[in-house]
Every structure is written in structure tokens, then in C-alpha cells.
Design a protein around this motif. Structure first.
Motif, PDB file in Angstrom:
ATOM      1  N   GLY A 271       3.002  15.249   5.015  1.00  0.00           N
ATOM      2  CA  GLY A 271       1.736  14.525   5.123  1.00  0.00           C
ATOM      3  C   GLY A 271       1.848  13.040   4.858  1.00  0.00           C
ATOM      4  N   ILE A 272       3.033  12.496   5.049  1.00  0.00           N
ATOM      5  CA  ILE A 272       3.272  11.061   4.823  1.00  0.00           C
ATOM      6  C   ILE A 272       3.210  10.332   6.167  1.00  0.00           C
ATOM      7  N   THR A 273       2.501   9.228   6.215  1.00  0.00           N
ATOM      8  CA  THR A 273       2.360   8.454   7.446  1.00  0.00           C
ATOM      9  C   THR A 273       3.145   7.136   7.347  1.00  0.00           C
ATOM     10  N   PHE A 274       3.047   6.339   8.427  1.00  0.00           N
ATOM     11  CA  PHE A 274       3.683   5.020   8.461  1.00  0.00           C
ATOM     12  C   PHE A 274       2.627   3.983   8.833  1.00  0.00           C
ATOM     13  N   SER A 275       2.689   2.811   8.191  1.00  0.00           N
ATOM     14  CA  SER A 275       1.698   1.761   8.444  1.00  0.00           C
ATOM     15  C   SER A 275       2.368   0.396   8.478  1.00  0.00           C
ATOM     16  N   THR A 276       1.725  -0.533   9.171  1.00  0.00           N
ATOM     17  CA  THR A 276       2.188  -1.922   9.176  1.00  0.00           C
ATOM     18  C   THR A 276       1.422  -2.703   8.104  1.00  0.00           C
ATOM     19  N   PRO A 277       1.939  -3.858   7.678  1.00  0.00           N
ATOM     20  CA  PRO A 277       1.264  -4.629   6.627  1.00  0.00           C
ATOM     21  C   PRO A 277      -0.175  -4.999   6.954  1.00  0.00           C
ATOM     22  N   THR A 278      -0.439  -5.424   8.181  1.00  0.00           N
ATOM     23  CA  THR A 278      -1.811  -5.809   8.535  1.00  0.00           C
ATOM     24  C   THR A 278      -2.753  -4.617   8.459  1.00  0.00           C
ATOM     25  N   GLU A 279      -2.297  -3.450   8.898  1.00  0.00           N
ATOM     26  CA  GLU A 279      -3.125  -2.249   8.798  1.00  0.00           C
ATOM     27  C   GLU A 279      -3.496  -1.974   7.342  1.00  0.00           C
ATOM     28  N   LEU A 280      -2.547  -2.119   6.442  1.00  0.00           N
ATOM     29  CA  LEU A 280      -2.808  -1.854   5.027  1.00  0.00           C
ATOM     30  C   LEU A 280      -3.768  -2.884   4.444  1.00  0.00           C
ATOM     31  N   CYS A 281      -3.586  -4.150   4.840  1.00  0.00           N
ATOM     32  CA  CYS A 281      -4.472  -5.205   4.334  1.00  0.00           C
ATOM     33  C   CYS A 281      -5.909  -5.014   4.825  1.00  0.00           C
ATOM     34  N   MET A 282      -6.047  -4.474   6.030  1.00  0.00           N
ATOM     35  CA  MET A 282      -7.380  -4.287   6.598  1.00  0.00           C
ATOM     36  C   MET A 282      -8.056  -3.013   6.071  1.00  0.00           C
ATOM     37  N   LYS A 283      -7.268  -1.957   5.822  1.00  0.00           N
ATOM     38  CA  LYS A 283      -7.847  -0.661   5.472  1.00  0.00           C
ATOM     39  C   LYS A 283      -8.059  -0.468   3.968  1.00  0.00           C
ATOM     40  N   LEU A 284      -7.145  -0.988   3.160  1.00  0.00           N
ATOM     41  CA  LEU A 284      -7.164  -0.692   1.732  1.00  0.00           C
ATOM     42  C   LEU A 284      -7.673  -1.874   0.907  1.00  0.00           C
ATOM     43  N   LYS A 285      -8.406  -1.553  -0.136  1.00  0.00           N
ATOM     44  CA  LYS A 285      -8.888  -2.573  -1.055  1.00  0.00           C
ATOM     45  C   LYS A 285      -7.866  -2.822  -2.158  1.00  0.00           C
ATOM     46  N   SER A 286      -7.893  -4.015  -2.664  1.00  0.00           N
ATOM     47  CA  SER A 286      -7.024  -4.337  -3.793  1.00  0.00           C
ATOM     48  C   SER A 286      -7.513  -3.610  -5.045  1.00  0.00           C
ATOM     49  N   VAL A 287      -6.549  -3.117  -5.834  1.00  0.00           N
ATOM     50  CA  VAL A 287      -6.929  -2.431  -7.064  1.00  0.00           C
ATOM     51  C   VAL A 287      -6.974  -3.393  -8.254  1.00  0.00           C
ATOM     52  N   ASP A 288      -6.278  -4.547  -8.120  1.00  0.00           N
ATOM     53  CA  ASP A 288      -6.228  -5.483  -9.255  1.00  0.00           C
ATOM     54  C   ASP A 288      -5.521  -6.765  -8.808  1.00  0.00           C
TER      55      ASP A 288
END
Length: 477
Positions: A271-288
Motif C-alpha cells: 500500500g505504498i505509493t510514489f509522489s513528486t515533491p510538488t504533489e506533496l507540497c500541494m496535497k499535504l499540510k505542514s505539521v510544524d
């Protein structure tokens, strides 16, 4: 759901030739062309091409579920253009899959971010333009040379419009925190930070073929099991390394490519996927926020900049080089600019390092750090003379900038005047033609002449009337 952000750096060392003190002022070519061609050709054959073929195969066989990210230094692209264009062509093929992202980085792969803000910004913009020309992508994420980062550099990157940066998940910065989250710049929360997992990255790039390592041999399913076993909330796994790790640092005989080819299937099973940096910056919020008051990098145990600036020789060379950064930027001479890029490359300073390192380093022609320092300073001495010869050293930067601005403005004004003159000349030519036409018409009217077509028509009508007036028997006679 856990996702892997796989990133590769592509950069090429520009080897300097043996340059003596007595060459200063007489020889302005500083490079070992044979060695540069040999090394890039060898890396292309043994690493880049087979590695890129494998990554392309992984994308297709996974139904484009596999994704990968690259950044290329500008000087690295230049060397590929000259000696290994097939690598750029293969990268373009990978880009056409839609599963590849290209990042921004300093053109020279240098240390400008530590010395001169304007030079750093200029370099990043030039490299981003190069990426746009080759791959049609405008980079949204920045990767500094060797993942160099600090709060101040992050603030600068955010002001340049980048959405995120990659950097090292160093323990002395993270403390109790995990590198498996998205963080943000301490000085500007709009800039997101993606961190390299030091262990998972180095297990591949440094230890994969080490039979003395306790994790040897490393298999893809074991590697993915380790990622799957991480706490559920730790979702982002950054695996960052040089592309040359696949084939050079870890030889192809170690089955490094077979290890990677098994990734998509093993990841999917867990269940592990692959992502590019821009995808992560757009989809995920910063935790701290991530506080990085002191500069860090991905080099050596200290994860700082001591690899390049750790001894007095390195600092002297660095300060001497960047003392003319503004003059080089202001002068903007093509030959000077190219040498400036090559002399900035961080490899030049790393060759002067006296630190022990776990990462193997080929010093090339140099027998010692002092030898590297002496040769570089000879080259730099000639380069400084050339920069100062363009404009007298007595002219300070502000005066030089004002002078060159005046010259450029005068050039632009002359160009505008030239265009205006051409435009007016075209108008004069049109008016002269119109004048000749009107004069000709006037002369024709004055002489009673009619246009040739009108006279011909009149004669034709007269001839027909005459023919009707003549009797038929006279025509026959």
C-alpha cells in the motif's frame, strides 16, 4: 498511506588542468578537456543510461504508478550537451510519461547561497530556464547544491516564488522529530520542506554493495517492509541521492538496478505509493516549522558546510572568489560568465578538504588538499586579472554599475533612434512613390492623353463603325 519521494541529482565535475603560476596572464583556458570528456562518457555509459532505462521500465510496467524526480545543474547539462546528449534525450523520453518532475537548483552547483544573494538568484533563474527549454517544466520546488539549507535560504527561496525545498533530515536539526512529515520554513510558513531520510537513502547510495554491512544483502521486499513498519502517521519518505550511485558508487554488478526494478511491485503489495515533491507540497499540510539557524547539507557526519569551508585554505579561496561576484554579475561578459560558473562549482572546494569522509573522493590530478588549493588559486589569480581588466579595479561596484547602466541605456536609446530612422525612411520612400505617381497622372491629363487601355477600346469602336458603313459588295470586291 505512505508515499516515497525518490529524487536523483545529476551533476558533473568540471576538471581543472594543471595550471602553473607562470601561466597567469598568458593562458586563459583552465580545463582538462580530455578528462572532462572521459569522465562524463564513462558515467553516462556505466550509470546514467542504464539507470534511466530501468526507471523508464519501472514507469511503464507499473502503469505509471511509479514516479521519480531529478535536478540537473546547469554545468552538468552543458557537459551532457557536448559529450553525452543521449542522456538528455532519455530524460526527455522519461519526461513525456508525465511521471517525472524536474527541480530548480543553482546553475553552477556552487555555494552562492552562502555568499551572494543576487548571484544565487541569478543562477537559479538560469537553471530553471534551461529546464524549461529542455523539458517544458517550470520548476516549483528548489533543491540547493548538496541540499544546503538554512532559515535565511528558505526565506529567499519563498520570495523567489518556490513552493518548497528539499533538505537533509539531520538529527541535530530534527531532535526528537521525524523526517517523515512535511515541515515549513521557520521564517516563512508558505515554503514547505521535504526531508531526506538519511538511513534509508544511505543504505542504498553508500552501503548497498558493502558485504561487511549488517544489512547486506539488501532486497526490495526487506526495504519496503522497513518503510511499511514506520508509524502510521509518518507518511512521507524522502529517498534522495546522486544518480551516479546507480552504477558508479554501487556498481551494476551489485544488482542495484534489479533492486530498484522490484520497487513498484513490492510497494504496491504494502500500500505504498510514489509522489513528486510538488504533489506533496500541494496535497499535504505542514505539521510544524523547522528551525535551521545554522546551515546544513547532506555531506559527511556533521551535515554542515565544513566539507567546503572547513579549513583556512577553503575559506581563503571562497572569499577571494566571491569578492568579485558583484563585478562579474554587473559586467555580464559571456566568456567571464562561463568561467565563473565552472570556478564556482563546489567540487573545487571539496578537493581542498582535509576532513576524513565516508564518501569516496577522487581528487583527480591533485595529490593533496594543498595541491588542489595551489592549482585553484593560480587559476583564480588569472581569472581575477581578467575581470579587473574589463573595467579598472579602481572603479568601485556602485560606480561600475552606474557606468554600465548608462552604457546600456545609451545603447538602447541608439537602437530606438535607429528603428525610428528606419521607420521615417520607409515613410519618405512611400511619399516619394506617391509623389511620382501623382506627377505622372498630372502630366498625362495636361497632354490630353488617356490611359493605354482606354485608347485601345476607342479605336476598336471606331473600326467597327467604319466596317458597318462599307457596302457588303465593296467588302467582297
Amino acid at each position: 498511506m505512505k508515499t516515497i519521494c525518490l529524487y536523483f541529482e545529476i551533476h558533473q565535475v568540471i576538471h581543472l588542468k594543471r595550471y602553473r603560476f607562470f601561466d597567469i596572464g598568458t593562458d586563459h583556458y583552465y580545463y582538462d578537456s580530455f578528462e572532462n570528456e572521459r569522465t562524463i562518457s564513462e558515467i553516462a555509459d556505466k550509470s546514467y543510461m542504464p539507470a534511466l532505462e530501468a526507471l523508464q521500465q519501472m514507469i511503464h510496467e507499473s502503469g505509471k504508478a511509479f514516479k521519480v524526480t531529478f535536478s540537473l545543474s546547469g554545468v552538468g547539462i552543458e557537459q551532457l550537451e557536448i559529450h553525452a546528449p543521449q542522456v538528455l534525450e532519455k530524460l526527455q523520453e522519461l519526461n513525456s510519461t508525465g511521471c517525472v518532475e524536474f527541480l530548480a537548483e543553482p546553475y553552477s552547483h556552487g555555494l552562492a547561497s552562502l555568499a551572494n544573494e543576487e548571484s544565487f538568484k541569478s543562477e537559479v533563474k538560469r537553471q530553471a530556464q534551461k529546464i524549461k527549454e529542455y523539458f517544458g517544466q517550470t520548476p516549483k520546488v528548489l533543491r540547493n547544491s548538496s541540499l544546503i539549507y538554512s532559515d535565511e535560504i528558505g526565506l529567499l527561496a519563498s520570495r523567489m516564488g518556490f513552493k518548497g525545498m528539499l533538505t537533509e533530515g539531520a538529527k541535530h536539526v530534527l531532535g526528537w522529530k521525524s523526517p517523515h512529515y512535511v515541515y515549513n520554513c521557520a521564517l516563512d510558513p508558505k515554503l514547505k520542506l521535504l526531508l531526506r531520510d538519511v538511513k534509508l537513502s544511505d543504505d542504498i547510495s553508500l552501503r548497498f554493495n558493502n558485504s561487511d554491512w549488517e544489512g547486506y544483502p539488501l532486497f526490495a521486499d526487506t526495504y519496503m517492509d522497513e518503510i511499511a513498519a514506520l508509524p502510521e502517521e509518518e507518511q512521507v519518505i524522502g529517498v534522495f541521492m546522486n544518480l551516479s550511485a546507480l552504477g558508479i558508487e554501487q556498481p551494476l554488478s551489485s544488482n542495484i538496478l534489479e533492486f530498484f526494478k522490484a520497487w513498484p511491485a513490492c510497494a504496491k503489495q504494502r500500500g505504498i505509493t510514489f509522489s513528486t515533491p510538488t504533489e506533496l507540497c500541494m496535497k499535504l499540510k505542514s505539521v510544524d516549522r523547522l528551525d535551521v539557524p545554522d546551515t546544513l547539507s547532506w555531506m559527511d557526519e556533521e551535515r554542515d558546510v565544513s566539507t567546503w569551508l572547513g579549513n583556512p585554505m577553503q575559506r581563503e579561496a571562497f572569499n577571494k572568489l566571491y569578492s568579485i561576484a558583484d563585478r562579474v554579475r554587473i559586467a555580464d561578459d559571456p566568456r567571464i560568465n562561463q568561467d565563473w560558473d565552472y570556478l564556482q562549482a563546489s567540487d573545487n572546494f571539496r578537493f581542498m578538504s582535509t576532513k576524513p569522509s565516508r564518501v569516496g573522493m577522487d581528487r583527480g590530478i591533485y595529490s593533496s588538499p594543498f595541491d588542489a588549493f595551489t592549482n585553484y588559486m593560480n587559476v583564480l589569480g588569472d581569472f581575477l586579472n581578467r575581470v579587473n581588466s574589463l573595467y579598472p579595479a579602481e572603479i568601485d561596484n556602485e560606480e561600475l554599475n552606474s557606468l554600465l547602466t548608462t552604457i546600456r541605456n545609451q545603447g538602447e536609446e541608439l537602437e530606438m533612434k535607429s528603428k525610428e530612422i528606419s521607420h521615417l525612411q520607409a515613410k519618405v520612400d512611400t511619399l516619394e512613390k506617391e509623389e511620382l505617381r501623382l506627377r505622372d497622372e498630372k502630366e498625362k491629363k495636361a497632354s490630353g492623353r488617356k490611359p493605354a487601355a482606354g485608347r485601345a477600346a476607342k479605336k476598336s469602336v471606331s473600326r467597327k463603325k467604319t466596317e458597318k458603313a462599307v457596302p457588303a459588295d465593296e467588302k467582297a470586291g
